[in-house]
Design a protein around this motif. Structure first.
Motif, PDB file in Angstrom:
ATOM      1  N   SER A 146      41.382  39.527  39.813  1.00 40.64           N
ATOM      2  CA  SER A 146      40.172  39.962  40.496  1.00 40.64           C
ATOM      3  C   SER A 146      39.071  39.964  39.454  1.00 40.64           C
ATOM      4  CB  SER A 146      40.393  41.368  41.071  1.00 40.64           C
ATOM      5  OG  SER A 146      39.216  41.878  41.646  1.00 40.64           O
TER       6      SER A 146
ATOM      7  N   HIS B  65      34.598  39.876  38.480  1.00 38.30           N
ATOM      8  CA  HIS B  65      33.239  40.189  38.928  1.00 38.30           C
ATOM      9  C   HIS B  65      32.313  40.046  37.735  1.00 38.30           C
ATOM     10  CE1 HIS B  65      30.288  43.358  40.787  1.00 38.30           C
ATOM     11  NE2 HIS B  65      29.904  42.114  41.056  1.00 38.30           N
TER      12      HIS B  65
ATOM     13  N   ASP C 118      26.332  39.998  38.920  1.00 39.90           N
ATOM     14  CA  ASP C 118      26.679  40.086  40.343  1.00 39.90           C
ATOM     15  C   ASP C 118      26.678  38.723  41.034  1.00 39.90           C
ATOM     16  OD1 ASP C 118      27.607  41.648  42.416  1.00 39.90           O
ATOM     17  OD2 ASP C 118      25.624  42.199  43.155  1.00 39.90           O
TER      18      ASP C 118
ATOM     19  N   SER D 235      32.200  36.850  42.228  1.00 40.62           N
ATOM     20  CA  SER D 235      33.325  37.785  42.313  1.00 40.62           C
ATOM     21  C   SER D 235      34.394  37.167  43.199  1.00 40.62           C
ATOM     22  CB  SER D 235      32.894  39.140  42.876  1.00 40.62           C
ATOM     23  OG  SER D 235      32.411  38.999  44.196  1.00 40.62           O
ATOM     24  N   SER D 236      35.641  37.536  42.964  1.00 34.98           N
ATOM     25  CA  SER D 236      36.710  36.970  43.784  1.00 34.98           C
ATOM     26  C   SER D 236      38.043  37.666  43.506  1.00 34.98           C
ATOM     27  CB  SER D 236      36.871  35.478  43.488  1.00 34.98           C
ATOM     28  OG  SER D 236      37.820  34.888  44.361  1.00 34.98           O
ATOM     29  N   LEU D 237      38.943  37.530  44.431  1.00 32.98           N
ATOM     30  CA  LEU D 237      40.367  37.831  44.246  1.00 32.98           C
ATOM     31  C   LEU D 237      41.095  36.523  44.474  1.00 32.98           C
ATOM     32  CD1 LEU D 237      42.885  39.706  44.020  1.00 32.98           C
ATOM     33  CD2 LEU D 237      42.687  40.045  46.493  1.00 32.98           C
TER      34      LEU D 237
ATOM     35  N   ASN E  79      40.338  41.560  36.012  1.00 35.08           N
ATOM     36  CA  ASN E  79      41.538  42.376  36.203  1.00 35.08           C
ATOM     37  C   ASN E  79      42.690  41.448  36.577  1.00 35.08           C
ATOM     38  OD1 ASN E  79      42.422  45.061  38.557  1.00 35.08           O
ATOM     39  ND2 ASN E  79      43.219  44.631  36.530  1.00 35.08           N
TER      40      ASN E  79
ATOM     41  N   PHE F 132      46.812  40.290  37.033  1.00 37.69           N
ATOM     42  CA  PHE F 132      48.149  40.745  37.444  1.00 37.69           C
ATOM     43  C   PHE F 132      49.126  39.594  37.210  1.00 37.69           C
ATOM     44  CE2 PHE F 132      45.017  43.164  39.670  1.00 37.69           C
ATOM     45  CZ  PHE F 132      45.517  44.454  39.716  1.00 37.69           C
TER      46      PHE F 132
ATOM     47  N   VAL G 234      36.947  45.315  42.739  1.00 35.92           N
ATOM     48  CA  VAL G 234      37.651  46.101  43.754  1.00 35.92           C
ATOM     49  C   VAL G 234      38.309  45.140  44.745  1.00 35.92           C
ATOM     50  CG1 VAL G 234      37.482  47.829  45.586  1.00 35.92           C
ATOM     51  CG2 VAL G 234      35.938  47.963  43.608  1.00 35.92           C
ATOM     52  N   PHE G 235      39.594  45.320  44.971  1.00 38.55           N
ATOM     53  CA  PHE G 235      40.232  44.628  46.091  1.00 38.55           C
ATOM     54  C   PHE G 235      41.226  45.564  46.745  1.00 38.55           C
ATOM     55  CE2 PHE G 235      44.518  43.480  44.559  1.00 38.55           C
ATOM     56  CZ  PHE G 235      44.396  43.561  43.187  1.00 38.55           C
TER      57      PHE G 235
ATOM     58  N   LEU H 174      44.419  41.312  52.828  1.00 40.80           N
ATOM     59  CA  LEU H 174      44.315  41.467  51.380  1.00 40.80           C
ATOM     60  C   LEU H 174      43.059  40.729  50.970  1.00 40.80           C
ATOM     61  CD1 LEU H 174      45.380  42.124  48.498  1.00 40.80           C
ATOM     62  CD2 LEU H 174      46.585  39.928  48.589  1.00 40.80           C
ATOM     63  N   GLY H 175      42.132  41.426  50.319  1.00 35.73           N
ATOM     64  CA  GLY H 175      40.897  40.733  49.973  1.00 35.73           C
ATOM     65  C   GLY H 175      40.021  41.485  48.997  1.00 35.73           C
ATOM     66  N   TYR H 176      39.095  40.742  48.414  1.00 38.02           N
ATOM     67  CA  TYR H 176      38.112  41.309  47.500  1.00 38.02           C
ATOM     68  C   TYR H 176      37.061  42.061  48.319  1.00 38.02           C
ATOM     69  CZ  TYR H 176      35.213  41.802  43.385  1.00 38.02           C
ATOM     70  OH  TYR H 176      34.511  42.336  42.340  1.00 38.02           O
TER      71      TYR H 176
ATOM     72  N   THR I 186      33.394  42.930  48.168  1.00 41.19           N
ATOM     73  CA  THR I 186      32.116  42.699  47.496  1.00 41.19           C
ATOM     74  C   THR I 186      31.154  43.871  47.664  1.00 41.19           C
ATOM     75  OG1 THR I 186      31.341  41.532  49.451  1.00 41.19           O
ATOM     76  CG2 THR I 186      32.237  40.199  47.652  1.00 41.19           C
TER      77      THR I 186
ATOM     78  N   TYR J 218      42.643  48.724  44.670  1.00 45.76           N
ATOM     79  CA  TYR J 218      42.735  48.438  43.229  1.00 45.76           C
ATOM     80  C   TYR J 218      41.323  48.375  42.652  1.00 45.76           C
ATOM     81  CZ  TYR J 218      47.580  46.975  44.048  1.00 45.76           C
ATOM     82  OH  TYR J 218      48.910  46.929  44.394  1.00 45.76           O
TER      83      TYR J 218
END
Lengths: 217, 203
Positions: free
Chosen positions: A98, A100, A104, A107-109, A178, A180, B91-92, B105-107, B109, B169
Protein backbone atom coordinates in the motif's frame (compact mmCIF):
# COMPACT_ATOMS: atom_id res chain seq x y z
CA UNK A 1 6.84 -20.12 47.33
CA UNK A 2 9.60 -19.19 49.70
CA UNK A 3 13.28 -18.39 49.71
CA UNK A 4 15.37 -16.55 47.17
CA UNK A 5 12.91 -17.02 44.28
CA UNK A 6 10.10 -15.58 46.37
CA UNK A 7 12.38 -12.77 47.42
CA UNK A 8 12.92 -11.80 43.80
CA UNK A 9 9.31 -11.85 42.59
CA UNK A 10 8.32 -8.47 41.22
CA UNK A 11 11.84 -7.33 40.49
CA UNK A 12 12.55 -5.94 37.04
CA UNK A 13 16.33 -5.83 37.01
CA UNK A 14 19.24 -7.91 38.18
CA UNK A 15 17.78 -11.28 39.14
CA UNK A 16 14.10 -11.81 38.52
CA UNK A 17 11.77 -14.76 38.82
CA UNK A 18 11.44 -16.47 35.45
CA UNK A 19 8.04 -16.23 33.81
CA UNK A 20 5.85 -19.32 33.88
CA UNK A 21 7.35 -21.67 31.36
CA UNK A 22 10.82 -20.34 31.89
CA UNK A 23 12.96 -18.40 29.49
CA UNK A 24 12.39 -15.15 31.33
CA UNK A 25 9.23 -14.53 29.32
CA UNK A 26 7.60 -15.60 26.09
CA UNK A 27 9.77 -13.23 24.09
CA UNK A 28 13.53 -13.54 24.48
CA UNK A 29 15.83 -11.00 22.91
CA UNK A 30 18.71 -12.95 21.37
CA UNK A 31 20.85 -10.48 19.50
CA UNK A 32 20.98 -6.91 18.21
CA UNK A 33 23.20 -6.01 15.28
CA UNK A 34 23.83 -2.33 14.60
CA UNK A 35 24.77 -1.40 11.05
CA UNK A 36 27.59 0.98 10.27
CA UNK A 37 28.14 0.94 6.52
CA UNK A 38 27.95 -2.87 6.54
CA UNK A 39 27.61 -4.91 3.35
CA UNK A 40 25.53 -7.48 5.22
CA UNK A 41 24.16 -8.22 8.66
CA UNK A 42 24.33 -11.94 9.37
CA UNK A 43 22.64 -14.01 12.06
CA UNK A 44 24.36 -17.38 12.26
CA UNK A 45 23.33 -20.05 14.73
CA UNK A 46 26.07 -20.73 17.24
CA UNK A 47 28.01 -17.62 16.33
CA UNK A 48 28.25 -14.40 18.30
CA UNK A 49 25.61 -15.52 20.82
CA UNK A 50 23.01 -16.10 18.08
CA UNK A 51 20.47 -18.92 18.41
CA UNK A 52 18.60 -20.03 15.28
CA UNK A 53 17.76 -23.62 16.06
CA UNK A 54 15.08 -25.70 17.76
CA UNK A 55 15.31 -23.63 20.93
CA UNK A 56 12.43 -21.51 19.65
CA UNK A 57 9.68 -22.47 17.17
CA UNK A 58 9.27 -18.84 16.12
CA UNK A 59 11.88 -16.18 15.51
CA UNK A 60 11.17 -12.49 14.94
CA UNK A 61 13.49 -9.91 13.43
CA UNK A 62 12.75 -6.25 14.14
CA UNK A 63 14.10 -3.56 11.83
CA UNK A 64 14.77 -0.19 13.45
CA UNK A 65 15.54 2.87 11.31
CA UNK A 66 17.28 0.92 8.54
CA UNK A 67 19.00 3.48 6.32
CA UNK A 68 20.53 2.79 2.91
CA UNK A 69 23.74 4.18 1.49
CA UNK A 70 22.40 4.64 -2.03
CA UNK A 71 19.10 5.64 -3.53
CA UNK A 72 18.47 2.49 -5.56
CA UNK A 73 18.93 0.14 -2.63
CA UNK A 74 16.32 -2.51 -1.86
CA UNK A 75 16.36 -4.19 1.55
CA UNK A 76 16.31 -7.99 1.38
CA UNK A 77 17.07 -11.28 3.14
CA UNK A 78 17.98 -14.90 2.42
CA UNK A 79 18.60 -18.07 4.38
CA UNK A 80 21.22 -20.76 4.39
CA UNK A 81 20.39 -24.34 5.25
CA UNK A 82 22.28 -26.11 7.98
CA UNK A 83 25.43 -27.49 6.42
CA UNK A 84 24.73 -25.62 3.21
CA UNK A 85 26.88 -23.19 1.32
CA UNK A 86 25.67 -19.74 0.44
CA UNK A 87 22.50 -17.74 0.99
CA UNK A 88 20.52 -19.21 -1.89
CA UNK A 89 17.58 -21.24 -0.62
CA UNK A 90 14.61 -21.74 -2.93
CA UNK A 91 11.78 -19.32 -2.15
CA UNK A 92 8.21 -18.93 -3.31
CA UNK A 93 6.69 -15.73 -1.97
CA UNK A 94 4.03 -13.05 -2.28
CA UNK A 95 4.50 -9.30 -2.18
CA UNK A 96 1.80 -6.64 -1.95
CA UNK A 97 1.99 -3.07 -0.87
CA UNK A 98 0.00 0.00 0.00
CA UNK A 99 1.60 3.29 -0.96
CA UNK A 100 0.85 7.00 -0.92
CA UNK A 101 2.85 9.95 -2.12
CA UNK A 102 3.54 13.02 -0.01
CA UNK A 103 2.13 15.28 -2.73
CA UNK A 104 -1.06 13.17 -2.75
CA UNK A 105 -0.64 12.48 -6.47
CA UNK A 106 -0.48 8.71 -6.23
CA UNK A 107 -1.81 6.00 -3.95
CA UNK A 108 -2.73 2.36 -4.33
CA UNK A 109 -3.07 -1.10 -2.83
CA UNK A 110 -1.51 -3.52 -5.27
CA UNK A 111 0.26 -6.82 -5.79
CA UNK A 112 3.82 -6.27 -6.96
CA UNK A 113 5.07 -8.99 -9.27
CA UNK A 114 8.58 -7.53 -9.14
CA UNK A 115 8.84 -8.28 -5.45
CA UNK A 116 7.74 -11.91 -5.33
CA UNK A 117 9.62 -15.08 -6.24
CA UNK A 118 8.47 -18.34 -7.84
CA UNK A 119 10.96 -20.99 -6.82
CA UNK A 120 13.70 -18.38 -6.97
CA UNK A 121 16.98 -18.47 -5.11
CA UNK A 122 17.52 -14.71 -5.05
CA UNK A 123 17.39 -12.58 -1.96
CA UNK A 124 13.78 -11.87 -1.00
CA UNK A 125 12.93 -8.19 -1.22
CA UNK A 126 11.31 -6.58 1.79
CA UNK A 127 11.13 -3.20 0.09
CA UNK A 128 10.78 -2.64 -3.61
CA UNK A 129 11.66 0.93 -4.42
CA UNK A 130 14.92 2.64 -3.56
CA UNK A 131 15.36 3.69 0.03
CA UNK A 132 16.45 7.16 1.03
CA UNK A 133 20.09 8.04 0.74
CA UNK A 134 22.60 10.01 2.71
CA UNK A 135 23.04 12.62 0.02
CA UNK A 136 21.80 15.54 2.03
CA UNK A 137 18.26 15.45 0.67
CA UNK A 138 16.80 12.29 2.16
CA UNK A 139 18.86 11.83 5.28
CA UNK A 140 15.71 11.39 7.33
CA UNK A 141 14.33 8.45 5.31
CA UNK A 142 14.44 4.91 6.65
CA UNK A 143 12.67 1.56 7.03
CA UNK A 144 11.02 -0.05 10.06
CA UNK A 145 9.11 -3.26 10.60
CA UNK A 146 9.38 -6.94 11.36
CA UNK A 147 9.92 -10.39 9.85
CA UNK A 148 8.54 -13.55 11.47
CA UNK A 149 10.12 -16.95 10.72
CA UNK A 150 8.41 -20.20 11.65
CA UNK A 151 9.78 -23.66 12.32
CA UNK A 152 13.30 -23.01 11.07
CA UNK A 153 14.64 -26.21 12.62
CA UNK A 154 12.01 -28.49 11.09
CA UNK A 155 13.30 -31.23 8.82
CA UNK A 156 9.78 -32.20 7.76
CA UNK A 157 8.17 -28.99 6.58
CA UNK A 158 9.03 -25.95 4.50
CA UNK A 159 9.81 -22.76 6.47
CA UNK A 160 7.27 -19.95 6.32
CA UNK A 161 7.93 -16.26 6.82
CA UNK A 162 5.69 -13.19 7.20
CA UNK A 163 6.79 -9.58 7.09
CA UNK A 164 5.24 -6.15 7.55
CA UNK A 165 7.28 -3.02 6.93
CA UNK A 166 6.87 0.69 6.39
CA UNK A 167 9.48 2.72 4.56
CA UNK A 168 10.06 5.88 2.58
CA UNK A 169 10.99 5.43 -1.01
CA UNK A 170 12.89 7.91 -3.06
CA UNK A 171 10.95 9.78 -5.69
CA UNK A 172 10.40 13.33 -6.85
CA UNK A 173 7.83 13.31 -4.09
CA UNK A 174 8.56 10.82 -1.33
CA UNK A 175 6.24 7.87 -0.78
CA UNK A 176 5.07 6.14 2.35
CA UNK A 177 5.19 2.47 1.43
CA UNK A 178 3.66 -0.29 3.55
CA UNK A 179 4.77 -3.72 2.36
CA UNK A 180 3.45 -7.20 3.14
CA UNK A 181 5.75 -10.04 2.19
CA UNK A 182 5.24 -13.70 2.98
CA UNK A 183 6.25 -17.05 1.64
CA UNK A 184 8.41 -20.03 2.41
CA UNK A 185 11.85 -21.47 2.02
CA UNK A 186 11.00 -24.54 -0.02
CA UNK A 187 13.32 -26.89 1.79
CA UNK A 188 12.97 -29.56 4.43
CA UNK A 189 16.49 -28.87 5.63
CA UNK A 190 16.83 -26.76 8.76
CA UNK A 191 17.64 -23.09 8.18
CA UNK A 192 20.21 -21.85 10.67
CA UNK A 193 21.59 -18.69 9.04
CA UNK A 194 19.81 -15.54 7.89
CA UNK A 195 21.47 -12.67 6.06
CA UNK A 196 20.18 -9.16 5.40
CA UNK A 197 21.60 -6.80 2.82
CA UNK A 198 20.85 -4.00 0.41
CA UNK A 199 20.65 -4.70 -3.30
CA UNK A 200 23.26 -1.99 -3.80
CA UNK A 201 25.98 -0.76 -1.47
CA UNK A 202 25.76 -0.99 2.30
CA UNK A 203 23.31 -0.83 5.12
CA UNK A 204 24.39 2.62 6.19
CA UNK A 205 22.85 2.53 9.66
CA UNK A 206 20.07 1.01 11.72
CA UNK A 207 19.49 -1.97 13.99
CA UNK A 208 18.23 -5.49 13.42
CA UNK A 209 17.04 -7.26 16.55
CA UNK A 210 16.45 -11.01 16.79
CA UNK A 211 13.92 -12.45 19.23
CA UNK A 212 12.90 -16.03 20.02
CA UNK A 213 9.33 -16.90 20.99
CA UNK A 214 8.37 -19.86 23.13
CA UNK A 215 5.30 -21.95 22.43
CA UNK A 216 5.17 -24.20 25.46
CA UNK A 217 5.57 -24.14 29.21
CA UNK B 1 29.45 -9.09 35.37
CA UNK B 2 30.17 -11.35 38.29
CA UNK B 3 28.58 -12.99 41.32
CA UNK B 4 25.05 -14.34 41.51
CA UNK B 5 23.77 -12.45 38.47
CA UNK B 6 26.54 -13.90 36.32
CA UNK B 7 25.84 -17.33 37.73
CA UNK B 8 22.22 -17.09 36.63
CA UNK B 9 22.78 -15.70 33.14
CA UNK B 10 21.46 -18.06 30.50
CA UNK B 11 19.07 -19.80 32.86
CA UNK B 12 15.45 -20.26 31.81
CA UNK B 13 13.72 -21.18 35.06
CA UNK B 14 13.83 -20.15 38.68
CA UNK B 15 15.96 -17.05 38.89
CA UNK B 16 17.08 -15.56 35.60
CA UNK B 17 18.99 -12.47 34.67
CA UNK B 18 16.49 -9.81 33.70
CA UNK B 19 16.49 -8.37 30.22
CA UNK B 20 16.79 -4.63 30.11
CA UNK B 21 13.55 -3.33 31.57
CA UNK B 22 12.57 -6.71 32.95
CA UNK B 23 11.42 -8.37 29.70
CA UNK B 24 11.00 -7.83 25.98
CA UNK B 25 7.44 -6.51 26.25
CA UNK B 26 7.29 -3.98 29.03
CA UNK B 27 3.89 -2.64 30.04
CA UNK B 28 4.34 1.06 30.64
CA UNK B 29 0.83 2.34 31.20
CA UNK B 30 -2.81 1.42 30.65
CA UNK B 31 -5.46 4.10 30.50
CA UNK B 32 -9.10 3.14 30.89
CA UNK B 33 -11.58 5.39 29.15
CA UNK B 34 -14.68 6.65 30.89
CA UNK B 35 -16.33 9.20 28.63
CA UNK B 36 -12.95 10.81 27.99
CA UNK B 37 -12.46 13.34 25.24
CA UNK B 38 -9.05 11.80 24.63
CA UNK B 39 -6.45 9.43 26.06
CA UNK B 40 -2.96 10.89 25.90
CA UNK B 41 0.42 9.33 26.60
CA UNK B 42 2.76 12.16 27.52
CA UNK B 43 6.48 12.00 28.17
CA UNK B 44 7.18 12.29 31.88
CA UNK B 45 3.62 11.55 32.97
CA UNK B 46 2.55 8.26 34.56
CA UNK B 47 5.88 6.62 33.79
CA UNK B 48 5.73 7.31 30.06
CA UNK B 49 9.24 7.60 28.59
CA UNK B 50 9.44 7.61 24.81
CA UNK B 51 13.24 7.59 24.96
CA UNK B 52 13.49 4.22 26.68
CA UNK B 53 12.90 1.84 23.75
CA UNK B 54 13.38 1.53 19.98
CA UNK B 55 9.82 0.42 19.49
CA UNK B 56 6.54 1.06 21.27
CA UNK B 57 3.22 -0.71 20.82
CA UNK B 58 -0.17 0.70 21.73
CA UNK B 59 -2.86 -1.95 22.19
CA UNK B 60 -6.39 -0.58 22.16
CA UNK B 61 -9.08 -2.87 23.40
CA UNK B 62 -12.86 -2.55 23.07
CA UNK B 63 -12.85 1.13 22.23
CA UNK B 64 -16.46 2.18 22.41
CA UNK B 65 -17.43 5.65 21.19
CA UNK B 66 -20.22 7.77 22.59
CA UNK B 67 -21.38 8.50 19.03
CA UNK B 68 -20.55 6.83 15.75
CA UNK B 69 -17.33 8.45 14.68
CA UNK B 70 -13.70 7.74 13.76
CA UNK B 71 -11.01 6.60 16.20
CA UNK B 72 -7.70 8.28 15.49
CA UNK B 73 -4.34 9.33 16.78
CA UNK B 74 -1.78 12.10 16.45
CA UNK B 75 1.66 12.92 17.80
CA UNK B 76 3.15 15.88 19.57
CA UNK B 77 6.64 17.37 19.58
CA UNK B 78 5.91 19.77 22.45
CA UNK B 79 4.93 17.34 25.21
CA UNK B 80 1.26 17.45 24.43
CA UNK B 81 0.69 21.16 23.99
CA UNK B 82 -0.25 20.49 20.35
CA UNK B 83 -1.08 17.27 18.52
CA UNK B 84 -0.44 18.30 14.95
CA UNK B 85 2.63 16.57 13.52
CA UNK B 86 2.83 16.31 9.72
CA UNK B 87 2.11 12.82 8.42
CA UNK B 88 1.98 10.90 5.16
CA UNK B 89 0.07 7.65 5.48
CA UNK B 90 -1.55 4.73 3.70
CA UNK B 91 -4.89 3.16 4.56
CA UNK B 92 -6.55 0.05 3.19
CA UNK B 93 -9.20 -2.22 4.52
CA UNK B 94 -11.23 -5.34 4.10
CA UNK B 95 -14.88 -5.31 5.01
CA UNK B 96 -17.87 -7.60 5.13
CA UNK B 97 -21.40 -6.80 6.20
CA UNK B 98 -23.52 -8.86 8.53
CA UNK B 99 -26.06 -9.45 5.77
CA UNK B 100 -23.34 -11.20 3.78
CA UNK B 101 -24.12 -9.02 0.79
CA UNK B 102 -20.98 -6.90 0.50
CA UNK B 103 -17.28 -7.63 0.75
CA UNK B 104 -14.25 -5.73 -0.43
CA UNK B 105 -10.51 -5.23 -0.13
CA UNK B 106 -9.27 -1.86 -1.24
CA UNK B 107 -7.27 1.30 -0.74
CA UNK B 108 -9.06 4.16 1.06
CA UNK B 109 -8.14 7.39 -0.70
CA UNK B 110 -10.42 9.44 1.49
CA UNK B 111 -8.85 8.30 4.73
CA UNK B 112 -5.11 8.54 4.13
CA UNK B 113 -3.05 11.67 4.76
CA UNK B 114 -0.55 13.49 2.54
CA UNK B 115 1.63 15.88 4.52
CA UNK B 116 -1.30 16.58 6.79
CA UNK B 117 -1.34 17.53 10.45
CA UNK B 118 -4.82 16.05 10.99
CA UNK B 119 -5.48 13.01 13.18
CA UNK B 120 -4.97 9.68 11.41
CA UNK B 121 -8.08 7.59 11.76
CA UNK B 122 -8.57 3.85 11.87
CA UNK B 123 -11.58 3.81 9.55
CA UNK B 124 -14.66 6.00 9.71
CA UNK B 125 -17.93 5.31 11.46
CA UNK B 126 -17.09 3.15 14.45
CA UNK B 127 -20.46 2.03 15.75
CA UNK B 128 -21.82 3.34 19.03
CA UNK B 129 -24.49 0.72 19.72
CA UNK B 130 -24.08 -0.85 23.13
CA UNK B 131 -22.28 -3.91 21.78
CA UNK B 132 -20.16 -2.11 19.20
CA UNK B 133 -16.47 -1.48 19.72
CA UNK B 134 -13.11 -1.82 18.04
CA UNK B 135 -9.68 -3.16 18.95
CA UNK B 136 -6.22 -3.21 17.48
CA UNK B 137 -2.65 -2.04 17.73
CA UNK B 138 -0.24 0.66 16.65
CA UNK B 139 3.53 0.14 16.44
CA UNK B 140 5.61 3.32 16.73
CA UNK B 141 9.31 3.14 15.93
CA UNK B 142 12.04 5.25 17.53
CA UNK B 143 9.89 8.24 18.50
CA UNK B 144 12.78 9.94 20.29
CA UNK B 145 15.12 9.80 17.30
CA UNK B 146 16.24 13.19 15.98
CA UNK B 147 17.71 12.00 12.65
CA UNK B 148 14.91 10.11 10.92
CA UNK B 149 11.17 10.37 10.38
CA UNK B 150 9.09 8.20 12.71
CA UNK B 151 7.32 5.24 11.13
CA UNK B 152 4.17 3.62 12.48
CA UNK B 153 2.23 0.49 11.51
CA UNK B 154 -1.25 -0.24 12.81
CA UNK B 155 -4.27 -2.42 12.35
CA UNK B 156 -7.76 -2.30 13.81
CA UNK B 157 -10.82 -4.47 13.71
CA UNK B 158 -13.93 -2.47 14.31
CA UNK B 159 -17.70 -2.78 14.18
CA UNK B 160 -18.93 -0.30 11.61
CA UNK B 161 -22.01 1.74 12.38
CA UNK B 162 -23.83 0.09 9.48
CA UNK B 163 -23.05 -3.38 10.82
CA UNK B 164 -19.90 -4.26 8.95
CA UNK B 165 -16.78 -5.99 10.18
CA UNK B 166 -13.89 -3.73 9.18
CA UNK B 167 -10.23 -4.78 9.11
CA UNK B 168 -8.27 -1.57 8.72
CA UNK B 169 -4.51 -1.28 7.99
CA UNK B 170 -2.82 2.06 8.64
CA UNK B 171 0.85 2.88 8.17
CA UNK B 172 2.98 5.92 7.55
CA UNK B 173 5.32 8.31 9.26
CA UNK B 174 5.46 11.45 11.29
CA UNK B 175 7.47 13.55 8.86
CA UNK B 176 9.65 15.24 11.42
CA UNK B 177 13.15 14.83 12.79
CA UNK B 178 12.01 16.26 16.11
CA UNK B 179 11.34 13.76 18.86
CA UNK B 180 7.74 12.65 19.31
CA UNK B 181 7.10 13.04 23.03
CA UNK B 182 3.35 12.52 23.28
CA UNK B 183 0.68 10.51 21.46
CA UNK B 184 -3.02 11.19 21.72
CA UNK B 185 -6.01 9.01 20.79
CA UNK B 186 -9.52 10.38 20.41
CA UNK B 187 -12.79 10.04 18.55
CA UNK B 188 -13.57 12.50 15.76
CA UNK B 189 -16.87 13.25 17.46
CA UNK B 190 -17.93 12.82 21.05
CA UNK B 191 -15.91 10.88 23.58
CA UNK B 192 -14.24 7.53 24.12
CA UNK B 193 -17.05 6.11 26.19
CA UNK B 194 -15.17 2.97 27.29
CA UNK B 195 -12.16 0.83 26.50
CA UNK B 196 -8.49 0.63 27.36
CA UNK B 197 -5.28 1.66 25.67
CA UNK B 198 -2.06 0.06 26.88
CA UNK B 199 1.43 1.24 25.99
CA UNK B 200 4.27 -1.27 25.80
CA UNK B 201 7.97 -0.70 25.25
CA UNK B 202 9.83 -3.38 23.29
CA UNK B 203 13.36 -3.83 24.60
Amino acid sequence: MTGIISDNVGRTSGLIKAASGGGGGVWTKIKTLTASADATLDFVDGSDDVTLDSTYPIYVFKFINIHAATDTAIFSFQGNASGGSGYNETITSTYFESYHQENDADSSLTYNTSGDQGQGTAFQNLSQQGLGVADGTEDDMCLNGELWLFGLSSTTFVKHFISSINYNDKSASVYSNNTFVSGYFNTTSAIDEIQFKMSADEIDSGKIKLYGLKDSA
Amino acid sequence: MSGIIAQNSGRHTGLVKASSGGGVWNLIKTYTASSDSDLSFVEGTDGVDFTAYDEFVFKFNNIHPSAHSAFGFNGSIDTGSNYNVTKTTTVFNAYHDEADSTTNLGYRTGEDLAQSTAFQNFQQDWGADNDQAGSGYLHLFSPSDTTFVKHFIGRASNYHDADYAIDCYVAGYFNTTSAIDAVQFKMSTGTIDAGTISLYGIS
